[in-house]
Design a protein around this motif. Structure first.
Motif, PDB file in Angstrom:
ATOM      1  N   MET A  99      14.466  41.777  36.680  1.00 50.03           N
ATOM      2  CA  MET A  99      15.027  40.884  35.663  1.00 50.03           C
ATOM      3  C   MET A  99      13.966  39.885  35.236  1.00 50.03           C
ATOM      4  SD  MET A  99      18.477  38.604  35.878  1.00 50.03           S
ATOM      5  CE  MET A  99      19.095  37.702  34.464  1.00 50.03           C
ATOM      6  N   ARG A 100      13.818  39.678  33.952  1.00 47.27           N
ATOM      7  CA  ARG A 100      12.817  38.772  33.427  1.00 47.27           C
ATOM      8  C   ARG A 100      13.126  37.328  33.826  1.00 47.27           C
ATOM      9  NH1 ARG A 100       8.317  41.469  31.528  1.00 47.27           N
ATOM     10  NH2 ARG A 100       8.901  43.198  30.171  1.00 47.27           N
ATOM     11  N   GLN A 101      12.059  36.601  34.219  1.00 49.14           N
ATOM     12  CA  GLN A 101      12.217  35.197  34.563  1.00 49.14           C
ATOM     13  C   GLN A 101      12.776  34.411  33.388  1.00 49.14           C
ATOM     14  OE1 GLN A 101      11.594  33.752  37.675  1.00 49.14           O
ATOM     15  NE2 GLN A 101      12.704  32.052  36.714  1.00 49.14           N
ATOM     16  N   LYS A 102      12.369  34.764  32.197  1.00 47.58           N
ATOM     17  CA  LYS A 102      12.835  34.072  31.006  1.00 47.58           C
ATOM     18  C   LYS A 102      14.358  34.107  30.902  1.00 47.58           C
ATOM     19  CE  LYS A 102      12.334  34.153  25.957  1.00 47.58           C
ATOM     20  NZ  LYS A 102      11.671  34.831  24.810  1.00 47.58           N
ATOM     21  N   ALA A 103      14.962  35.244  31.247  1.00 49.29           N
ATOM     22  CA  ALA A 103      16.416  35.372  31.166  1.00 49.29           C
ATOM     23  C   ALA A 103      17.100  34.444  32.158  1.00 49.29           C
ATOM     24  CB  ALA A 103      16.825  36.819  31.415  1.00 49.29           C
ATOM     25  N   LEU A 104      16.564  34.340  33.381  1.00 43.26           N
ATOM     26  CA  LEU A 104      17.161  33.432  34.372  1.00 43.26           C
ATOM     27  C   LEU A 104      17.020  31.983  33.944  1.00 43.26           C
ATOM     28  CD1 LEU A 104      16.388  34.746  37.964  1.00 43.26           C
ATOM     29  CD2 LEU A 104      18.494  34.899  36.643  1.00 43.26           C
ATOM     30  N   ASP A 105      15.860  31.637  33.408  1.00 46.70           N
ATOM     31  CA  ASP A 105      15.667  30.258  32.942  1.00 46.70           C
ATOM     32  C   ASP A 105      16.677  29.912  31.852  1.00 46.70           C
ATOM     33  OD1 ASP A 105      13.557  29.985  34.685  1.00 46.70           O
ATOM     34  OD2 ASP A 105      12.024  30.407  33.176  1.00 46.70           O
ATOM     35  N   GLU A 106      16.946  30.859  30.976  1.00 44.47           N
ATOM     36  CA  GLU A 106      17.928  30.643  29.904  1.00 44.47           C
ATOM     37  C   GLU A 106      19.318  30.391  30.474  1.00 44.47           C
ATOM     38  OE1 GLU A 106      20.340  33.483  26.833  1.00 44.47           O
ATOM     39  OE2 GLU A 106      18.198  33.905  27.113  1.00 44.47           O
ATOM     40  N   LEU A 107      19.711  31.179  31.471  1.00 39.53           N
ATOM     41  CA  LEU A 107      21.026  31.001  32.081  1.00 39.53           C
ATOM     42  C   LEU A 107      21.111  29.656  32.804  1.00 39.53           C
ATOM     43  CD1 LEU A 107      21.628  34.594  33.506  1.00 39.53           C
ATOM     44  CD2 LEU A 107      22.655  33.575  31.471  1.00 39.53           C
ATOM     45  N   ALA A 108      20.035  29.262  33.466  1.00 38.13           N
ATOM     46  CA  ALA A 108      20.025  27.971  34.165  1.00 38.13           C
ATOM     47  C   ALA A 108      20.152  26.816  33.175  1.00 38.13           C
ATOM     48  CB  ALA A 108      18.745  27.829  34.983  1.00 38.13           C
ATOM     49  N   ARG A 109      19.504  26.929  32.018  1.00 38.99           N
ATOM     50  CA  ARG A 109      19.622  25.874  31.008  1.00 38.99           C
ATOM     51  C   ARG A 109      21.048  25.775  30.473  1.00 38.99           C
ATOM     52  NH1 ARG A 109      14.390  27.740  29.548  1.00 38.99           N
ATOM     53  NH2 ARG A 109      15.274  29.115  27.951  1.00 38.99           N
ATOM     54  N   ARG A 110      21.725  26.906  30.361  1.00 34.18           N
ATOM     55  CA  ARG A 110      23.122  26.869  29.923  1.00 34.18           C
ATOM     56  C   ARG A 110      23.978  26.085  30.902  1.00 34.18           C
ATOM     57  NH1 ARG A 110      24.783  32.947  28.656  1.00 34.18           N
ATOM     58  NH2 ARG A 110      26.827  32.066  29.199  1.00 34.18           N
ATOM     59  N   ALA A 111      23.746  26.282  32.182  1.00 32.42           N
ATOM     60  CA  ALA A 111      24.494  25.525  33.193  1.00 32.42           C
ATOM     61  C   ALA A 111      24.161  24.042  33.119  1.00 32.42           C
ATOM     62  CB  ALA A 111      24.192  26.074  34.584  1.00 32.42           C
ATOM     63  N   GLU A 112      22.888  23.720  32.990  1.00 31.79           N
ATOM     64  CA  GLU A 112      22.455  22.333  32.961  1.00 31.79           C
ATOM     65  C   GLU A 112      22.986  21.603  31.724  1.00 31.79           C
ATOM     66  OE1 GLU A 112      18.253  22.645  33.147  1.00 31.79           O
ATOM     67  OE2 GLU A 112      18.257  23.406  35.223  1.00 31.79           O
ATOM     68  N   ALA A 113      23.125  22.333  30.615  1.00 30.08           N
ATOM     69  CA  ALA A 113      23.615  21.706  29.388  1.00 30.08           C
ATOM     70  C   ALA A 113      25.037  21.198  29.534  1.00 30.08           C
ATOM     71  CB  ALA A 113      23.539  22.701  28.229  1.00 30.08           C
ATOM     72  N   ARG A 114      25.771  21.744  30.492  1.00 24.08           N
ATOM     73  CA  ARG A 114      27.147  21.312  30.744  1.00 24.08           C
ATOM     74  C   ARG A 114      27.254  20.475  32.016  1.00 24.08           C
ATOM     75  NH1 ARG A 114      30.579  24.805  27.821  1.00 24.08           N
ATOM     76  NH2 ARG A 114      32.265  23.401  28.443  1.00 24.08           N
ATOM     77  N   GLY A 115      26.123  19.995  32.506  1.00 23.43           N
ATOM     78  CA  GLY A 115      26.127  19.146  33.694  1.00 23.43           C
ATOM     79  C   GLY A 115      26.204  19.890  34.998  1.00 23.43           C
ATOM     80  N   GLY A 116      25.989  21.197  34.971  1.00 23.86           N
ATOM     81  CA  GLY A 116      26.090  22.008  36.182  1.00 23.86           C
ATOM     82  C   GLY A 116      24.739  22.493  36.669  1.00 23.86           C
ATOM     83  N   VAL A 117      24.782  23.305  37.721  1.00 24.89           N
ATOM     84  CA  VAL A 117      23.567  23.868  38.315  1.00 24.89           C
ATOM     85  C   VAL A 117      23.813  25.341  38.609  1.00 24.89           C
ATOM     86  CG1 VAL A 117      21.926  23.781  40.220  1.00 24.89           C
ATOM     87  CG2 VAL A 117      22.975  21.672  39.396  1.00 24.89           C
ATOM     88  N   LEU A 118      22.838  26.176  38.268  1.00 24.87           N
ATOM     89  CA  LEU A 118      22.838  27.588  38.618  1.00 24.87           C
ATOM     90  C   LEU A 118      21.607  27.863  39.461  1.00 24.87           C
ATOM     91  CD1 LEU A 118      23.831  30.586  38.219  1.00 24.87           C
ATOM     92  CD2 LEU A 118      22.289  30.657  36.230  1.00 24.87           C
ATOM     93  N   GLY A 119      21.823  28.463  40.614  1.00 26.41           N
ATOM     94  CA  GLY A 119      20.717  28.915  41.458  1.00 26.41           C
ATOM     95  C   GLY A 119      20.829  30.409  41.651  1.00 26.41           C
ATOM     96  N   VAL A 120      19.737  31.135  41.407  1.00 23.76           N
ATOM     97  CA  VAL A 120      19.786  32.602  41.441  1.00 23.76           C
ATOM     98  C   VAL A 120      18.505  33.163  42.046  1.00 23.76           C
ATOM     99  CG1 VAL A 120      19.892  34.729  40.064  1.00 23.76           C
ATOM    100  CG2 VAL A 120      21.258  32.763  39.386  1.00 23.76           C
ATOM    101  N   VAL A 121      18.670  34.224  42.815  1.00 29.09           N
ATOM    102  CA  VAL A 121      17.559  35.103  43.179  1.00 29.09           C
ATOM    103  C   VAL A 121      17.982  36.530  42.830  1.00 29.09           C
ATOM    104  CG1 VAL A 121      16.172  36.088  45.041  1.00 29.09           C
ATOM    105  CG2 VAL A 121      16.686  33.642  45.035  1.00 29.09           C
ATOM    106  N   VAL A 122      17.123  37.232  42.092  1.00 24.28           N
ATOM    107  CA  VAL A 122      17.317  38.659  41.814  1.00 24.28           C
ATOM    108  C   VAL A 122      16.102  39.378  42.371  1.00 24.28           C
ATOM    109  CG1 VAL A 122      17.614  40.432  40.053  1.00 24.28           C
ATOM    110  CG2 VAL A 122      18.640  38.174  39.720  1.00 24.28           C
ATOM    111  N   GLN A 123      16.353  40.352  43.245  1.00 24.40           N
ATOM    112  CA  GLN A 123      15.247  41.005  43.938  1.00 24.40           C
ATOM    113  C   GLN A 123      15.425  42.504  43.914  1.00 24.40           C
ATOM    114  OE1 GLN A 123      13.733  38.952  47.347  1.00 24.40           O
ATOM    115  NE2 GLN A 123      13.401  40.852  48.478  1.00 24.40           N
ATOM    116  N   GLY A 124      14.337  43.215  43.550  1.00 23.27           N
ATOM    117  CA  GLY A 124      14.359  44.663  43.508  1.00 23.27           C
ATOM    118  C   GLY A 124      13.974  45.282  44.833  1.00 23.27           C
TER     119      GLY A 124
END
Length: 257
Positions: free
Chosen positions: A1-26
């Motif tokens: 999974m592209r790092q850019k995609a995870l960063d985008e999802l994390a920003r969506r959480a932060e925009a609403r005052g939340g936090v997203l933490g993720v690890v995706v590993q192949g």
């Protein structure tokens, strides 16, 4: 999974005052992450190290899945044992299924009492899960008021699941048992939600007020470990589901991370 995609999802959480933490590993160790080392309230994710520490003891001969434990000290929250007054005892095997498949809190407490909190702590320390702490039993309000909270991180959950699916934490029989019970998880509104019906996933959810997590192994051409933890975001289910969907869709791109 592209790092850019995870960063985008994390920003969506932060925009609403939340936090997203993720690890995706192949399967070959390629990894994308965001807030991987952040410590989160574990909620029912803490039942994963309880499961593996217990199975480690089964392999060592300290206890057996056939052992029967009296059902006592029923607690509320998730599960069914609190409503089954006529169930006097259950095997460790059945308690494990209840703890994972429907996240039964009474079953979890009985298993924690069986093996001891120190056993879980020792197992986590031996396997490098330094952010993961079993500080209290399930539904212990007094302990929570004292600040005793179960905690973990996306990185720890990914390490645990990667070791499990690789077979480096347990022997073949115990590994197969753990993955089978995780694959029977009944809460499917997060990681599995947007995946094709024929995709197998072995996973564990966790939730409390303001907390929504899901961590698991998605079995496609090769296993993908996804650990997604959230705090204080109304979009939690959507963000977690989208993380899994993007991870599966981009699987051939893991090598280019």
């Amino acid at each position: 999974m592209r790092q850019k995609a995870l960063d985008e999802l994390a920003r969506r959480a932060e925009a609403r005052g939340g936090v997203l933490g993720v690890v995706v590993q192949g399967a070959s160790g390629e990894r994308a992450s965001v807030n991987a080392d952040r410590t989160f309230t574990a909620a029912s994710l803490i039942k994963l190290p309880v499961l593996l520490a217990l199975l480690d003891g089964v392999e060592a001969g300290r206890w057996s899945l056939d052992d029967r434990l009296p059902v006592r000290d029923r607690v509320g929250g998730a599960g069914i044992l609190r409503d089954l007054a006529d169930v006097a005892d259950l095997s460790v095997r059945d308690l494990v299924s209840l703890m994972i498949v429907i996240s039964d809190n009474t079953a979890a407490n009985l298993l924690i009492d069986r093996i001891g909190q120190h056993t879980v702590a020792d197992w986590c320390a031996r396997h490098g899960l330094h952010a993961t702490v079993l500080a209290r039993r399930m539904m212990d309000a007094e302990a929570r008021e004292r600040g005793e909270e179960n905690r973990t991180s996306p990185a720890d959950m990914a390490t645990l699941l990667d070791g499990l699916v690789r077979g480096t934490l347990l022997g073949p029989a115990a590994t197969a048992f753990a993955l089978d019970v995780l694959a029977r998880q009944q809460v499917r509104d997060r990681l599995p939600r947007d995946l094709p019906d024929n995709v197998r996933i072995a996973h564990k959810t966790g939730e409390l007020d303001g907390i929504r997590h899901d961590v698991g192994v998605i079995f496609t051409n090769t296993p993908i470990v996804v650990a997604a933890l959230t705090e204080n975001t109304e979009e939690a289910d959507d963000l977690i589901a989208e993380t899994a969907r993007r991870a599966v869709q981009s699987q051939p791109l893991f090598r280019s991370l």
